[in-house]
Design a protein around this motif. Structure first.
Motif, PDB file in Angstrom:
ATOM      1  N   GLU A 195      29.618  96.709  -8.511  1.00  0.00           N
ATOM      2  CA  GLU A 195      30.222  96.421  -9.807  1.00  0.00           C
ATOM      3  C   GLU A 195      31.641  96.961  -9.828  1.00  0.00           C
ATOM      4  O   GLU A 195      32.040  97.752  -8.969  1.00  0.00           O
ATOM      5  N   TRP A 196      32.412  96.558 -10.814  1.00  0.00           N
ATOM      6  CA  TRP A 196      33.819  96.956 -10.877  1.00  0.00           C
ATOM      7  C   TRP A 196      34.028  98.471 -10.896  1.00  0.00           C
ATOM      8  O   TRP A 196      34.951  98.980 -10.248  1.00  0.00           O
ATOM      9  N   VAL A 199      33.964  99.585  -7.426  1.00  0.00           N
ATOM     10  CA  VAL A 199      35.201  99.195  -6.741  1.00  0.00           C
ATOM     11  C   VAL A 199      36.321 100.178  -7.079  1.00  0.00           C
ATOM     12  O   VAL A 199      37.138 100.528  -6.221  1.00  0.00           O
ATOM     13  N   LEU A 263      37.692 101.429 -17.259  1.00  0.00           N
ATOM     14  CA  LEU A 263      36.454 100.669 -17.123  1.00  0.00           C
ATOM     15  C   LEU A 263      35.294 101.285 -17.908  1.00  0.00           C
ATOM     16  O   LEU A 263      34.165 100.813 -17.829  1.00  0.00           O
TER      17      LEU A 263
END
Length: 330
Positions: A195-196, A199, A263
């Motif tokens: 998932e971001w 990352v 995020l």
């Protein structure tokens, strides 16, 4: 993780060689156990593995919080054990491939395979065995994605990055990919998918490596030259490219380190300490740029060594801050 730190300074442990110990019938040779422990620590690159585990822990903890599940309930120790074994095995195979070049560098000449205290087949079997056991452990305790990423990381590090070091300076960039996988492995072990936020954690490790490794490459540039390893300070000895690369990534480190906040992984309290840590890292990288005008080799080495020390402190401090400021998902 790896290259990250492949080049971290070796232990200063002093062990007596077995052959130098007096021979006593039916009695163990003094120093033999200490030497074996030292050689295993060096073969499996325990310091490097420790850094991988810190970042893997961070990724697992943050991923677990997003799942609303306690890290203890999901087997933190099992995850770290598997990741650590795969990382240790990759380190051993790296030394098996680099034993000749290691033997030509003062910094690594005393490693067990380079010094021939340990037979090459033993080193290879130890490396393959650790990777196999680690993969099996992760397969039974986590998920297929985590096992696949761990094995891909080991393969990239051993089969691609390691031989490329003698061919091109791009090896450092390529090696930064496996070097940044620690938190990604921790995250996928907890969440089962990429998932971001994972990352973003990967990006932090990726960017962090360049000032860190440029300081090492400069500090040990004579060693690398003797071994035929094509690091930037060896290929371009004036130091300009080394400084430019370190500064570029040190500047980039500040916005990248704030990505977890953007995020939603952390609260706003994370922003100030993360920014402060990034500014300190940048300040020491700017100071490192003084190698271009250093009047003596001692001054040049001091600047590189100071950046190396700060880089090693920066990463665990940033991940500790991340974990302390993390926000749980409802």
């Amino acid at each position: 993780m790896t290259p990250v730190s492949q080049a971290a300074a070796p232990d200063h442990l002093v062990a007596h060689r077995v052959e130098d110990a007096p021979h006593t019938l039916h009695a163990p040779r003094p120093g033999a156990t200490a030497l074996l422990i030292h050689d295993l620590r060096e073969l499996f690159k325990v310091k490097v593995v420790g850094l991988v585990l810190v970042t893997g822990w961070g990724g697992f903890y943050l991923g677990s919080m997003q799942s609303g599940i306690s890290t203890l309930q999901r087997g933190l120790l099992d995850v770290l054990f598997g990741i650590g074994l795969v990382s240790a095995g990759a380190g051993a195979l790296n030394q098996a491939l680099e034993r000749s070049s290691d033997a030509r560098m003062k910094r690594t000449a005393d490693r067990p395979l380079a010094s021939r205290r340990m037979p090459l087949p033993i080193g290879i079997l130890a490396g393959l065995g650790a990777i196999a056991l680690g993969a099996f452990w992760l397969a039974t305790r986590t998920n297929l994605l985590t096992v696949s990423l761990a094995l891909l990381t080991a393969f990239t590090y051993v089969a691609i990055y390691t031989p490329l070091k003698r061919v091109t300076t791009m090896a450092t960039f390529i090696g930064a990919f496996p070097g940044a996988m620690g938190p990604m492995l921790g995250w996928t072990a907890a969440r089962g998918r990429i998932e971001w936020p994972a990352v973003a954690l990967f990006a932090i490790l990726f960017v962090w490596q360049f000032p860190h490794f440029m300081s090492i490459a400069w500090l040990y540039r004579d060693d690398y030259a003797r071994a035929g390893i094509r690091m930037l300070p060896v290929v371009q000895p004036d130091g300009w490219s080394t400084v430019v690369e370190a500064l570029f990534y040190a500047v980039l480190m500040i916005p990248v380190s704030l990505a977890p906040w953007k995020l939603g992984l952390t609260g706003v309290l994370y922003v100030m300490p993360a920014t402060a840590l990034g500014l300190v890292y940048l300040a020491y990288t700017i100071r490192f740029a003084g190698i271009l005008r250093a009047k003596t080799e001692d001054e040049s080495r001091m600047r590189a060594r100071d950046l190396l020390k700060v880089s090693v402190l920066y990463l665990p401090l940033l991940f500790t801050t991340l974990m302390l400021c993390a926000t749980a998902k409802a």
